[in-house]
Design a protein around this motif. Structure first.
Motif, PDB file in Angstrom:
ATOM      1  N   ALA A  13       0.858  -1.186   0.000  1.00 58.07           N
ATOM      2  CA  ALA A  13       0.000   0.000   0.000  1.00 58.07           C
ATOM      3  C   ALA A  13       0.889   1.230   0.000  1.00 58.07           C
ATOM      4  CB  ALA A  13      -0.899   0.006   1.233  1.00 58.07           C
ATOM      5  N   ILE A  14       0.406   2.288  -0.626  1.00 56.01           N
ATOM      6  CA  ILE A  14       1.125   3.562  -0.615  1.00 56.01           C
ATOM      7  C   ILE A  14       0.176   4.644  -0.132  1.00 56.01           C
ATOM      8  CG2 ILE A  14       2.737   2.934  -2.450  1.00 56.01           C
ATOM      9  CD1 ILE A  14       1.054   4.613  -4.380  1.00 56.01           C
ATOM     10  N   HIS A  15       0.751   5.727   0.373  1.00 55.89           N
ATOM     11  CA  HIS A  15      -0.059   6.891   0.702  1.00 55.89           C
ATOM     12  C   HIS A  15       0.716   8.151   0.369  1.00 55.89           C
ATOM     13  CE1 HIS A  15       1.873   8.379   4.413  1.00 55.89           C
ATOM     14  NE2 HIS A  15       2.083   7.113   4.716  1.00 55.89           N
ATOM     15  N   HIS A  16      -0.026   9.196   0.084  1.00 52.97           N
ATOM     16  CA  HIS A  16       0.562  10.485  -0.256  1.00 52.97           C
ATOM     17  C   HIS A  16       1.340  11.007   0.950  1.00 52.97           C
ATOM     18  CE1 HIS A  16       0.875  14.730  -1.348  1.00 52.97           C
ATOM     19  NE2 HIS A  16       0.716  14.312  -2.608  1.00 52.97           N
ATOM     20  N   PRO A  17       2.494  11.629   0.718  1.00 50.34           N
ATOM     21  CA  PRO A  17       3.323  12.094   1.831  1.00 50.34           C
ATOM     22  C   PRO A  17       2.645  13.142   2.718  1.00 50.34           C
ATOM     23  CG  PRO A  17       4.184  12.890  -0.273  1.00 50.34           C
ATOM     24  CD  PRO A  17       3.118  11.897  -0.584  1.00 50.34           C
ATOM     25  N   ASP A  18       1.641  13.825   2.222  1.00 48.34           N
ATOM     26  CA  ASP A  18       0.924  14.814   3.035  1.00 48.34           C
ATOM     27  C   ASP A  18      -0.153  14.186   3.925  1.00 48.34           C
ATOM     28  OD1 ASP A  18       2.442  16.800   1.902  1.00 48.34           O
ATOM     29  OD2 ASP A  18       0.907  17.400   0.451  1.00 48.34           O
ATOM     30  N   ASN A  19      -0.365  12.875   3.794  1.00 48.66           N
ATOM     31  CA  ASN A  19      -1.423  12.199   4.546  1.00 48.66           C
ATOM     32  C   ASN A  19      -0.807  11.182   5.508  1.00 48.66           C
ATOM     33  OD1 ASN A  19      -3.736  11.050   5.486  1.00 48.66           O
ATOM     34  ND2 ASN A  19      -4.524  10.420   3.496  1.00 48.66           N
ATOM     35  N   GLN A  20      -0.160  11.667   6.545  1.00 48.52           N
ATOM     36  CA  GLN A  20       0.508  10.788   7.502  1.00 48.52           C
ATOM     37  C   GLN A  20      -0.469   9.934   8.305  1.00 48.52           C
ATOM     38  OE1 GLN A  20       3.846  10.255   7.612  1.00 48.52           O
ATOM     39  NE2 GLN A  20       3.805  11.548   5.793  1.00 48.52           N
ATOM     40  N   ASN A  21      -1.719  10.353   8.431  1.00 46.01           N
ATOM     41  CA  ASN A  21      -2.708   9.542   9.138  1.00 46.01           C
ATOM     42  C   ASN A  21      -2.905   8.190   8.460  1.00 46.01           C
ATOM     43  OD1 ASN A  21      -3.173  11.385  11.172  1.00 46.01           O
ATOM     44  ND2 ASN A  21      -4.814  12.415  10.050  1.00 46.01           N
ATOM     45  N   SER A  22      -2.808   8.155   7.144  1.00 50.21           N
ATOM     46  CA  SER A  22      -2.932   6.884   6.435  1.00 50.21           C
ATOM     47  C   SER A  22      -1.804   5.930   6.816  1.00 50.21           C
ATOM     48  CB  SER A  22      -2.940   7.105   4.916  1.00 50.21           C
ATOM     49  OG  SER A  22      -4.136   7.736   4.526  1.00 50.21           O
ATOM     50  N   GLY A  23      -0.618   6.460   7.033  1.00 50.92           N
ATOM     51  CA  GLY A  23       0.497   5.631   7.472  1.00 50.92           C
ATOM     52  C   GLY A  23       0.238   5.017   8.830  1.00 50.92           C
ATOM     53  N   ARG A  24      -0.364   5.783   9.727  1.00 47.22           N
ATOM     54  CA  ARG A  24      -0.696   5.253  11.051  1.00 47.22           C
ATOM     55  C   ARG A  24      -1.744   4.152  10.951  1.00 47.22           C
ATOM     56  NH1 ARG A  24       0.853  10.464  12.439  1.00 47.22           N
ATOM     57  NH2 ARG A  24      -1.131  11.508  12.108  1.00 47.22           N
ATOM     58  N   VAL A  25      -2.721   4.327  10.086  1.00 45.69           N
ATOM     59  CA  VAL A  25      -3.746   3.301   9.893  1.00 45.69           C
ATOM     60  C   VAL A  25      -3.108   2.020   9.346  1.00 45.69           C
ATOM     61  CG1 VAL A  25      -5.786   2.670   8.538  1.00 45.69           C
ATOM     62  CG2 VAL A  25      -5.648   4.925   9.602  1.00 45.69           C
ATOM     63  N   ARG A  37       8.461   5.534  -2.707  1.00 50.68           N
ATOM     64  CA  ARG A  37       8.383   5.302  -4.149  1.00 50.68           C
ATOM     65  C   ARG A  37       7.834   6.544  -4.820  1.00 50.68           C
ATOM     66  NH1 ARG A  37       4.400   0.759  -6.319  1.00 50.68           N
ATOM     67  NH2 ARG A  37       2.893   2.428  -6.322  1.00 50.68           N
ATOM     68  N   ASN A  38       8.533   7.018  -5.840  1.00 52.83           N
ATOM     69  CA  ASN A  38       8.014   8.152  -6.601  1.00 52.83           C
ATOM     70  C   ASN A  38       6.772   7.718  -7.355  1.00 52.83           C
ATOM     71  OD1 ASN A  38       9.953   9.975  -5.779  1.00 52.83           O
ATOM     72  ND2 ASN A  38      11.336   9.466  -7.441  1.00 52.83           N
ATOM     73  N   GLN A  39       5.735   8.511  -7.215  1.00 50.77           N
ATOM     74  CA  GLN A  39       4.441   8.181  -7.816  1.00 50.77           C
ATOM     75  C   GLN A  39       3.836   9.454  -8.378  1.00 50.77           C
ATOM     76  OE1 GLN A  39       3.072   5.076  -7.807  1.00 50.77           O
ATOM     77  NE2 GLN A  39       1.140   5.660  -8.734  1.00 50.77           N
ATOM     78  N   ARG A  40       3.225   9.342  -9.531  1.00 53.12           N
ATOM     79  CA  ARG A  40       2.548  10.500 -10.118  1.00 53.12           C
ATOM     80  C   ARG A  40       1.241  10.729  -9.377  1.00 53.12           C
ATOM     81  NH1 ARG A  40       3.644  13.252 -14.521  1.00 53.12           N
ATOM     82  NH2 ARG A  40       5.048  11.614 -15.216  1.00 53.12           N
ATOM     83  N   ALA A  41       1.033  11.934  -8.912  1.00 53.89           N
ATOM     84  CA  ALA A  41      -0.184  12.304  -8.196  1.00 53.89           C
ATOM     85  C   ALA A  41      -1.298  12.632  -9.179  1.00 53.89           C
ATOM     86  CB  ALA A  41       0.094  13.496  -7.281  1.00 53.89           C
ATOM     87  N   TRP A  42      -2.504  12.792  -8.652  1.00 52.30           N
ATOM     88  CA  TRP A  42      -3.670  13.051  -9.495  1.00 52.30           C
ATOM     89  C   TRP A  42      -3.530  14.338 -10.287  1.00 52.30           C
ATOM     90  CZ3 TRP A  42      -6.219  17.570  -8.588  1.00 52.30           C
ATOM     91  CH2 TRP A  42      -5.971  18.197  -7.379  1.00 52.30           C
ATOM     92  N   ASP A  43      -2.717  15.287  -9.794  1.00 52.62           N
ATOM     93  CA  ASP A  43      -2.564  16.559 -10.498  1.00 52.62           C
ATOM     94  C   ASP A  43      -1.406  16.554 -11.504  1.00 52.62           C
ATOM     95  OD1 ASP A  43      -0.387  16.558  -8.828  1.00 52.62           O
ATOM     96  OD2 ASP A  43      -0.884  18.430  -7.815  1.00 52.62           O
ATOM     97  N   GLU A  50       4.876   7.175   0.437  1.00 51.05           N
ATOM     98  CA  GLU A  50       5.355   6.219   1.434  1.00 51.05           C
ATOM     99  C   GLU A  50       4.842   4.826   1.063  1.00 51.05           C
ATOM    100  OE1 GLU A  50       7.421   7.234   3.842  1.00 51.05           O
ATOM    101  OE2 GLU A  50       7.234   9.295   3.133  1.00 51.05           O
ATOM    102  N   LEU A  51       5.732   3.831   1.104  1.00 55.77           N
ATOM    103  CA  LEU A  51       5.391   2.463   0.706  1.00 55.77           C
ATOM    104  C   LEU A  51       5.376   1.563   1.936  1.00 55.77           C
ATOM    105  CD1 LEU A  51       4.970   0.259  -1.489  1.00 55.77           C
ATOM    106  CD2 LEU A  51       7.459   0.145  -1.675  1.00 55.77           C
ATOM    107  N   TYR A  52       4.300   0.807   2.090  1.00 53.50           N
ATOM    108  CA  TYR A  52       4.124  -0.140   3.193  1.00 53.50           C
ATOM    109  C   TYR A  52       3.854  -1.522   2.620  1.00 53.50           C
ATOM    110  CZ  TYR A  52       3.663   3.774   6.421  1.00 53.50           C
ATOM    111  OH  TYR A  52       3.894   4.897   7.173  1.00 53.50           O
TER     112      TYR A  52
END
Length: 59
Positions: A13-25, A37-43, A50-52
């Motif tokens: 699973a990955i999460h956007h670096p601005d969404n640290q709450n997802s990392g805690r979940v 991991r570098n990932q293209r964002a929606w914009d 962050e890769l988990y």
């Protein structure tokens, strides 16, 4: 269910670096932070997501 029914050995699973709450979940769900991991964002920009991962034998 993914490990038993689907027979998978690893989930990622990955999460956007601005969404640290997802990392805690993800951590509470048994995932371990394994890197970035570098990932293209929606914009259209590229961000270091962050890769988990969780292995079949994880608790």
């Amino acid at each position: 269910m993914a490990f038993t029914t689907a027979g998978l050995n690893r989930l990622e699973a990955i999460h956007h670096p601005d969404n640290q709450n997802s990392g805690r979940v993800l951590t509470k769900a048994g995932f371990i932070h394994v890197g970035v991991r570098n990932q293209r964002a929606w914009d259209g920009t590229t961000a270091p997501y962050e890769l988990y991962a969780r292995q079949r034998n994880s608790t």
